[in-house]
Design an enzyme around this catalytic site. Structure first.
Site, mmCIF file in Angstrom:
data_model
loop_
_atom_site.group_PDB
_atom_site.id
_atom_site.type_symbol
_atom_site.label_atom_id
_atom_site.label_comp_id
_atom_site.label_asym_id
_atom_site.label_seq_id
_atom_site.Cartn_x
_atom_site.Cartn_y
_atom_site.Cartn_z
ATOM 1 N N LYS A 102 0.810 -1.225 0.000
ATOM 2 C CA LYS A 102 0.000 0.000 0.000
ATOM 3 C C LYS A 102 0.845 1.278 0.000
ATOM 4 O O LYS A 102 0.496 2.254 -0.658
ATOM 5 C CB LYS A 102 -0.948 0.005 1.196
ATOM 6 C CG LYS A 102 -2.029 -1.065 1.109
ATOM 7 C CD LYS A 102 -2.944 -1.007 2.324
ATOM 8 C CE LYS A 102 -3.829 -2.235 2.358
ATOM 9 N NZ LYS A 102 -4.799 -2.199 3.444
ATOM 10 N N ASN A 107 -4.985 1.926 -1.285
ATOM 11 C CA ASN A 107 -5.553 0.571 -1.406
ATOM 12 C C ASN A 107 -6.491 0.442 -2.606
ATOM 13 O O ASN A 107 -6.970 -0.649 -2.892
ATOM 14 C CB ASN A 107 -6.297 0.167 -0.122
ATOM 15 C CG ASN A 107 -7.639 0.843 -0.009
ATOM 16 O OD1 ASN A 107 -7.773 2.027 -0.277
ATOM 17 N ND2 ASN A 107 -8.652 0.082 0.377
ATOM 18 N N GLY A 134 1.553 -0.362 12.383
ATOM 19 C CA GLY A 134 1.817 -0.615 10.968
ATOM 20 C C GLY A 134 0.868 0.182 10.092
ATOM 21 O O GLY A 134 0.255 1.171 10.525
ATOM 22 N N TYR A 146 -10.860 -9.492 9.864
ATOM 23 C CA TYR A 146 -12.254 -9.609 9.432
ATOM 24 C C TYR A 146 -13.013 -10.834 9.944
ATOM 25 O O TYR A 146 -14.185 -10.994 9.630
ATOM 26 C CB TYR A 146 -12.384 -9.498 7.907
ATOM 27 C CG TYR A 146 -11.649 -10.561 7.126
ATOM 28 C CD1 TYR A 146 -10.473 -10.252 6.456
ATOM 29 C CD2 TYR A 146 -12.115 -11.858 7.065
ATOM 30 C CE1 TYR A 146 -9.784 -11.217 5.750
ATOM 31 C CE2 TYR A 146 -11.439 -12.832 6.360
ATOM 32 C CZ TYR A 146 -10.273 -12.497 5.705
ATOM 33 O OH TYR A 146 -9.591 -13.463 5.012
HETATM 34 P P1 ATR Z 1 -0.470 -3.835 8.601
HETATM 35 O O1 ATR Z 1 -0.406 -3.025 7.359
HETATM 36 O O2 ATR Z 1 -1.521 -4.928 8.600
HETATM 37 O O3 ATR Z 1 -0.612 -2.980 9.825
HETATM 38 P P2 ATR Z 1 2.299 -4.141 9.188
HETATM 39 O O4 ATR Z 1 2.570 -2.773 8.689
HETATM 40 O O5 ATR Z 1 3.276 -5.234 8.875
HETATM 41 O O6 ATR Z 1 0.896 -4.652 8.681
HETATM 42 O O7 ATR Z 1 2.108 -4.049 10.780
HETATM 43 C C1 ATR Z 1 1.842 -5.162 11.537
HETATM 44 C C2 ATR Z 1 1.665 -4.742 13.003
HETATM 45 O O8 ATR Z 1 1.470 -5.931 13.783
HETATM 46 C C3 ATR Z 1 2.856 -4.031 13.616
HETATM 47 O O9 ATR Z 1 2.424 -3.133 14.612
HETATM 48 C C4 ATR Z 1 3.627 -5.189 14.230
HETATM 49 O O10 ATR Z 1 4.470 -4.823 15.283
HETATM 50 P P3 ATR Z 1 6.009 -4.359 15.001
HETATM 51 O O11 ATR Z 1 5.918 -2.923 14.574
HETATM 52 O O12 ATR Z 1 6.702 -4.557 16.275
HETATM 53 O O13 ATR Z 1 6.530 -5.258 13.887
HETATM 54 C C5 ATR Z 1 2.503 -6.014 14.770
HETATM 55 N N1 ATR Z 1 2.882 -7.401 14.972
HETATM 56 C C6 ATR Z 1 3.027 -8.347 14.024
HETATM 57 N N2 ATR Z 1 3.371 -9.536 14.582
HETATM 58 C C7 ATR Z 1 3.418 -9.309 15.926
HETATM 59 C C8 ATR Z 1 3.701 -10.125 17.057
HETATM 60 N N3 ATR Z 1 3.985 -11.432 16.931
HETATM 61 N N4 ATR Z 1 3.661 -9.567 18.286
HETATM 62 C C9 ATR Z 1 3.357 -8.267 18.435
HETATM 63 N N5 ATR Z 1 3.093 -7.424 17.420
HETATM 64 C C10 ATR Z 1 3.114 -7.940 16.175
#
Ligand code: ATR
Length: 274
Positions: free
Chosen positions: A69, A91, A133, A221
């Site tokens: 995105k 998006n 994120g 979702y």
């Molecule tokens: P999206 O666009 O869906 O938000 P992303 O930009 O990859 O996807 O962000 C994913 C989010 O989930 C982030 O806040 C990530 O935390 P980090 O910034 O520390 O990477 C969080 N996240 C993903 N896996 C995680 C986990 N196992 N425990 C805690 N936070 C997690």
């Protein structure tokens, strides 16, 4: 309706993308509204090339999902509105005679999902957002548009939350913390934007510590473990299906000028084994 040489093409680009519900929803709505078009999913490696192919193949429009995105924002020819310019995340793309116009409809989806609960929020309420994120950006912008200003933003990686705090300076009053911050016990509203729970097993926080009158929203979702457990403990726990349907609603409106019937969309998707 038959697919003919005149049928228009729409698509979604992502990686992974095989789980996407967008083809089911858009193709259903094409049939429902008598639109001669087809919507397909492409798992791609290179979003720049994918967007070039939209022009080369005269694809009329596309959705962009993870992890492209932010890159798509850089590669479209124009953005459709100031909100998308602020969000720096696209998006939905409309191909207007070879010019790609980018939009963000995710934050509108969140507003529609949360609107009925936002009415009950007061300035004194503690609003906690988990994750920093791309989805968190849309959720924070939606909260800003709904007039909710004071937010605790908790993330596993603190510097990403700090970055969002800076991005929203002047719009939101954000306090940053880790996912185990004690503020969770005080949350009147807790919104999960992390991907924790997509595996249908993991929890981003311990639901047992939540207040009984808390509202929990997970933007995933389907009913994640967080939604399932919280729904037994708190006032309301909702999943992100409404956000998904609404972002598609606004994309459909951008492409076809039609506001599709949301209950019909929700009925279609609720019967699927998600
Ligand atoms: P999206 O666009 O869906 O938000 P992303 O930009 O990859 O996807 O962000 C994913 C989010 O989930 C982030 O806040 C990530 O935390 P980090 O910034 O520390 O990477 C969080 N996240 C993903 N896996 C995680 C986990 N196992 N425990 C805690 N936070 C997690």
């Amino acid at each position: 309706m038959y697919i003919t040489a005149n049928t228009d093409t729409y698509c979604i680009f992502g990686n992974p993308v095989k789980h996407s519900l967008s083809p089911i929803l858009h193709n259903f709505m094409f049939e429902y509204y008598g639109i001669d078009a087809v919507y397909v999913a492409f798992e791609v490696e290179d979003i720049k090339k994918a967007l070039e192919s939209v022009k080369a193949l005269s694809i009329k429009g596309c959705n962009i999902t993870l992890p492209f995105k932010e890159d798509a924002f850089r590669y479209v020819d124009e953005v459709g509105d100031n909100d998308t310019a602020f969000l720096e995340s696209v998006n939905t793309v409309k191909n207007e005679n070879g010019k790609l116009i980018g939009y963000n409809t995710d934050y509108l989806g969140f507003i529609d999902l949360f609107d009925e609960y936002a009415k009950f929020c007061s300035d004194n309420d503690t609003v906690v957002v988990l994750g920093a994120g791309g989805t968190a950006v849309s959720v924070l912008y939606g909260l800003y548009k709904l007039g909710i200003e004071n937010i605790f933003l908790l993330n596993r990686t603190p510097h990403k939350a700090e970055k969002l705090k800076d991005k929203f300076a002047g719009k939101l009053n954000i306090k940053v913390g880790l996912l185990d911050d004690a503020i969770i016990k005080e949350a009147d509203v807790l919104i999960n934007t992390t991907s924790v729970g997509i595996d249908k097993e993991s929890l981003p926080i311990k639901p047992a510590i939540l207040k009984k009158d808390a509202i929990v929203v997970d933007v995933i979702y389907f009913d994640t473990p967080l939604v399932k457990e919280a729904s037994k403990l708190v006032l309301a726990a909702i999943n992100g299906m409404g956000m998904f349907v609404s972002q598609a609603f606004y994309a459909f409106k951008i492409w076809h000028g039609i506001e599709f019937d949301k209950p019909t969309a929700e009925n279609l998707l609720k019967d699927l084994d998600l």
